[in-house]
Design a protein around this motif. Structure first.
Motif, PDB file in Angstrom:
ATOM      1  N   LEU A  66     -13.550 -21.624 -29.170  1.00  0.00           N
ATOM      2  CA  LEU A  66     -12.758 -20.425 -29.393  1.00  0.00           C
ATOM      3  C   LEU A  66     -11.447 -21.171 -28.885  1.00  0.00           C
ATOM      4  CD1 LEU A  66     -14.863 -17.595 -28.132  1.00  0.00           C
ATOM      5  CD2 LEU A  66     -14.549 -18.325 -30.648  1.00  0.00           C
ATOM      6  N   ALA A  67     -10.325 -20.562 -29.591  1.00  0.00           N
ATOM      7  CA  ALA A  67      -8.709 -20.948 -29.138  1.00  0.00           C
ATOM      8  C   ALA A  67      -8.079 -19.605 -28.998  1.00  0.00           C
ATOM      9  CB  ALA A  67      -8.220 -21.618 -30.523  1.00  0.00           C
ATOM     10  N   MET A  68      -7.933 -19.278 -28.036  1.00  0.00           N
ATOM     11  CA  MET A  68      -7.322 -18.090 -27.588  1.00  0.00           C
ATOM     12  C   MET A  68      -6.035 -18.095 -27.103  1.00  0.00           C
ATOM     13  SD  MET A  68     -10.756 -17.102 -25.482  1.00  0.00           S
ATOM     14  CE  MET A  68     -10.934 -18.766 -25.017  1.00  0.00           C
ATOM     15  N   ALA A  69      -5.203 -16.899 -27.216  1.00  0.00           N
ATOM     16  CA  ALA A  69      -3.861 -16.617 -26.895  1.00  0.00           C
ATOM     17  C   ALA A  69      -3.673 -15.401 -26.048  1.00  0.00           C
ATOM     18  CB  ALA A  69      -3.126 -16.410 -28.143  1.00  0.00           C
ATOM     19  N   PRO A  70      -2.884 -15.307 -25.100  1.00  0.00           N
ATOM     20  CA  PRO A  70      -2.616 -14.060 -24.212  1.00  0.00           C
ATOM     21  C   PRO A  70      -2.508 -12.967 -25.079  1.00  0.00           C
ATOM     22  CG  PRO A  70      -1.314 -15.725 -23.233  1.00  0.00           C
ATOM     23  CD  PRO A  70      -1.823 -16.466 -24.425  1.00  0.00           C
ATOM     24  N   VAL A  71      -3.016 -11.676 -24.819  1.00  0.00           N
ATOM     25  CA  VAL A  71      -3.008 -10.723 -26.086  1.00  0.00           C
ATOM     26  C   VAL A  71      -1.752 -10.434 -26.582  1.00  0.00           C
ATOM     27  CG1 VAL A  71      -2.372  -8.885 -24.271  1.00  0.00           C
ATOM     28  CG2 VAL A  71      -3.906  -8.376 -26.430  1.00  0.00           C
ATOM     29  N   ASP A  72      -0.565 -10.465 -25.995  1.00  0.00           N
ATOM     30  CA  ASP A  72       0.891 -10.761 -26.676  1.00  0.00           C
ATOM     31  C   ASP A  72       1.337 -11.989 -27.342  1.00  0.00           C
ATOM     32  OD1 ASP A  72       1.251 -11.617 -24.406  1.00  0.00           O
ATOM     33  OD2 ASP A  72       2.668 -10.510 -23.588  1.00  0.00           O
ATOM     34  N   GLY A  73       0.490 -12.833 -27.396  1.00  0.00           N
ATOM     35  CA  GLY A  73       1.051 -13.948 -27.835  1.00  0.00           C
ATOM     36  C   GLY A  73       0.489 -14.547 -29.067  1.00  0.00           C
ATOM     37  N   GLU A  74       1.101 -15.545 -29.531  1.00  0.00           N
ATOM     38  CA  GLU A  74       0.325 -15.995 -31.147  1.00  0.00           C
ATOM     39  C   GLU A  74      -0.049 -17.321 -30.784  1.00  0.00           C
ATOM     40  OE1 GLU A  74       0.455 -14.392 -33.751  1.00  0.00           O
ATOM     41  OE2 GLU A  74       0.929 -12.522 -32.959  1.00  0.00           O
ATOM     42  N   VAL A  75       0.356 -18.114 -29.940  1.00  0.00           N
ATOM     43  CA  VAL A  75      -0.042 -19.661 -29.721  1.00  0.00           C
ATOM     44  C   VAL A  75      -1.091 -19.675 -28.774  1.00  0.00           C
ATOM     45  CG1 VAL A  75       0.827 -22.130 -29.009  1.00  0.00           C
ATOM     46  CG2 VAL A  75       2.330 -20.300 -30.270  1.00  0.00           C
ATOM     47  N   ALA A  76      -2.200 -20.462 -29.143  1.00  0.00           N
ATOM     48  CA  ALA A  76      -3.312 -20.616 -28.436  1.00  0.00           C
ATOM     49  C   ALA A  76      -3.199 -21.455 -27.154  1.00  0.00           C
ATOM     50  CB  ALA A  76      -4.549 -21.215 -29.303  1.00  0.00           C
ATOM     51  N   THR A  77      -3.590 -20.739 -26.151  1.00  0.00           N
ATOM     52  CA  THR A  77      -3.589 -21.584 -24.810  1.00  0.00           C
ATOM     53  C   THR A  77      -4.506 -21.808 -24.244  1.00  0.00           C
ATOM     54  OG1 THR A  77      -3.253 -19.375 -23.801  1.00  0.00           O
ATOM     55  CG2 THR A  77      -0.891 -20.399 -24.352  1.00  0.00           C
ATOM     56  N   ASN A  78      -5.764 -21.259 -24.663  1.00  0.00           N
ATOM     57  CA  ASN A  78      -6.933 -21.450 -23.759  1.00  0.00           C
ATOM     58  C   ASN A  78      -8.009 -21.691 -24.815  1.00  0.00           C
ATOM     59  OD1 ASN A  78      -5.828 -20.141 -21.535  1.00  0.00           O
ATOM     60  ND2 ASN A  78      -6.734 -18.695 -21.600  1.00  0.00           N
ATOM     61  N   PHE A  79      -8.809 -22.830 -24.560  1.00  0.00           N
ATOM     62  CA  PHE A  79      -9.830 -23.245 -25.391  1.00  0.00           C
ATOM     63  C   PHE A  79     -11.134 -23.367 -24.822  1.00  0.00           C
ATOM     64  CE2 PHE A  79      -5.849 -24.903 -26.574  1.00  0.00           C
ATOM     65  CZ  PHE A  79      -5.558 -24.768 -27.964  1.00  0.00           C
ATOM     66  N   MET A  80     -12.021 -22.574 -25.576  1.00  0.00           N
ATOM     67  CA  MET A  80     -13.297 -22.558 -24.770  1.00  0.00           C
ATOM     68  C   MET A  80     -14.314 -23.468 -25.585  1.00  0.00           C
ATOM     69  SD  MET A  80     -15.975 -19.307 -23.820  1.00  0.00           S
ATOM     70  CE  MET A  80     -16.992 -19.445 -25.352  1.00  0.00           C
ATOM     71  N   VAL A  81     -15.263 -24.131 -25.016  1.00  0.00           N
ATOM     72  CA  VAL A  81     -16.169 -25.121 -25.741  1.00  0.00           C
ATOM     73  C   VAL A  81     -17.577 -24.790 -25.352  1.00  0.00           C
ATOM     74  CG1 VAL A  81     -16.740 -27.372 -26.496  1.00  0.00           C
ATOM     75  CG2 VAL A  81     -14.487 -26.690 -26.524  1.00  0.00           C
ATOM     76  N   PHE A  82     -18.280 -24.838 -26.276  1.00  0.00           N
ATOM     77  CA  PHE A  82     -20.056 -24.359 -25.617  1.00  0.00           C
ATOM     78  C   PHE A  82     -20.613 -25.805 -26.278  1.00  0.00           C
ATOM     79  CE2 PHE A  82     -24.177 -23.526 -26.864  1.00  0.00           C
ATOM     80  CZ  PHE A  82     -24.467 -22.365 -25.905  1.00  0.00           C
ATOM     81  N   ASN A  83     -21.322 -26.369 -25.331  1.00  0.00           N
ATOM     82  CA  ASN A  83     -22.101 -27.590 -25.791  1.00  0.00           C
ATOM     83  C   ASN A  83     -23.180 -27.594 -25.262  1.00  0.00           C
ATOM     84  OD1 ASN A  83     -23.083 -30.227 -24.171  1.00  0.00           O
ATOM     85  ND2 ASN A  83     -21.333 -31.112 -25.722  1.00  0.00           N
ATOM     86  N   ASP A  84     -24.170 -28.006 -26.071  1.00  0.00           N
ATOM     87  CA  ASP A  84     -25.625 -27.611 -25.606  1.00  0.00           C
ATOM     88  C   ASP A  84     -26.601 -28.983 -26.427  1.00  0.00           C
ATOM     89  OD1 ASP A  84     -28.275 -27.022 -24.897  1.00  0.00           O
ATOM     90  OD2 ASP A  84     -28.337 -25.353 -26.022  1.00  0.00           O
ATOM     91  N   PRO A  85     -26.741 -30.080 -25.478  1.00  0.00           N
ATOM     92  CA  PRO A  85     -27.661 -31.165 -26.412  1.00  0.00           C
ATOM     93  C   PRO A  85     -28.947 -30.588 -27.119  1.00  0.00           C
ATOM     94  CG  PRO A  85     -26.732 -31.949 -24.484  1.00  0.00           C
ATOM     95  CD  PRO A  85     -26.592 -30.278 -24.314  1.00  0.00           C
ATOM     96  N   ARG A  86     -29.747 -29.982 -26.115  1.00  0.00           N
ATOM     97  CA  ARG A  86     -31.017 -29.483 -26.264  1.00  0.00           C
ATOM     98  C   ARG A  86     -31.071 -28.480 -27.429  1.00  0.00           C
ATOM     99  NH1 ARG A  86     -34.763 -29.809 -21.371  1.00  0.00           N
ATOM    100  NH2 ARG A  86     -36.272 -29.483 -22.740  1.00  0.00           N
TER     101      ARG A  86
END
Length: 276
Positions: A97-117
């Motif tokens: 997920l790429a996320m921006a503060p609620v009043d912003g347009e530009v993504a500043t936070n990136f969340m990655v879900f990793n799961d080998p199994r």
DNA sequence: AGAAGGCCCTGCGTGC
DNA sequence: TGCACGCAGGGCCTTC
């Protein structure tokens, strides 16, 4: 990997990065984790705003504006990482997920879900309670969990107390590591019948469960192999494990050798002298 | 109903 | 060095 303390550690790290942030883009890699991901998950998430992440047992629940909730479970080998610039995705990065503060347009936070199994799973639900959570027992760090509750939940159970502790319908969030550790601190043999845990032992066990979980959260959880905190730090509670993974080593209390057995297909570690 | 075992999947350490 | 095997923090499903 992740039991209650690891998931709680993840939740605390995700809180400032997700709450009041808008999803700018959602990326789904492999759609086949433990179960198929929801249809059109990326489309359904794009543009939505997150509330504060919650935890139930080993599940993460992130409310979205409207009435939906994003549910995440890390399975055995799952981890979540946060980045402040677009990350390069690897082979087992299944969801981003790429996320921006609620009043912003530009993504500043990136969340990655990793799961080998790929034992983890992701769902999106709008009902009041997800079927996966409906049968779950009380939170061991919450008010509903008490020695009276534990004794009642274990009453008439002929299976070993260690196996009962792993049953999420009886108590939420305890896994193989903390079941072993809590039984050590309570001085209870993992082989004892669950139904024999009454009064005194129930009191010692509830106290030990709470104590070991809280201490583990304070250390960022236990990193054996896969667990990392979202910022990349490991969890340091592994250094404080009294019995888990210590077969043949000296008990810190009595110097006996820690023993390993198998119960219901899972390894159990305990001190045969201290735990009765 | 409760208990026990198999199964899902990949990666890593061990022993030959 | 290479390979086969066993084992790993979870939870569902089937069987007894």
């Amino acid at each position: 990997m992740p039991e209650l303390p690891e998931v709680e550690t993840v939740r605390l790290a995700l809180l400032p990065a997700l709450e009041n942030h808008r999803i700018i883009t959602a990326h789904v890699g492999r759609p086949d984790l433990r179960w198929p991901l929801p249809e059109k998950l990326a489309d359904r998430l794009t543009g939505r705003i997150f509330g504060a992440p919650q935890r139930r047992g080993k599940f993460l629940l992130v409310p979205l504006d409207g009435r939906e909730t994003l549910l995440l479970h890390l399975g055995m080998s799952g981890s979540i990482r946060l980045h402040d610039s677009p990350p390069k995705l690897g082979a087992h990065d299944h969801f981003m997920l790429a996320m921006a503060p609620v009043d912003g347009e530009v993504a500043t936070n990136f969340m990655v879900f990793n799961d080998p199994r790929r034992f983890g799973w992701i769902d999106l639900f709008s009902d009041e309670i997800h079927p996966m959570l409906a049968q779950m027992g009380p939170e061991p760090l919450g008010n509903m969990f008490s020695e009276a509750y534990l004794a009642a939940a274990f009453a008439n159970r002929s299976g070993p107390v260690k196996t009962a502790l792993l049953n999420q319908q009886l108590v939420a969030g305890i896994g193989n590591i903390y079941a072993c550790e809590a039984l050590f601190y309570a001085g209870i043999s993992p082989r004892r019948k669950a139904g024999s845990i009454k009064a005194r032992r129930a009191q010692r066990l509830t106290a030990a469960i709470r104590d070991v979980l809280q201490r583990a959260i304070a250390e960022g959880g236990t990193s054996l192999r896969d667990h990392v905190q979202p910022g990349g730090e490991i969890g340091y509670f592994v250094q404080q494990l009294a019995v888990y993974g210590r077969e043949g080593q000296a008990c810190q209390r009595c110097d006996s050798r820690i023993r390993a057995i198998v119960q219901s297909g899972r390894s159990t570690f305990y001190c045969p002298t201290c735990q009765r």
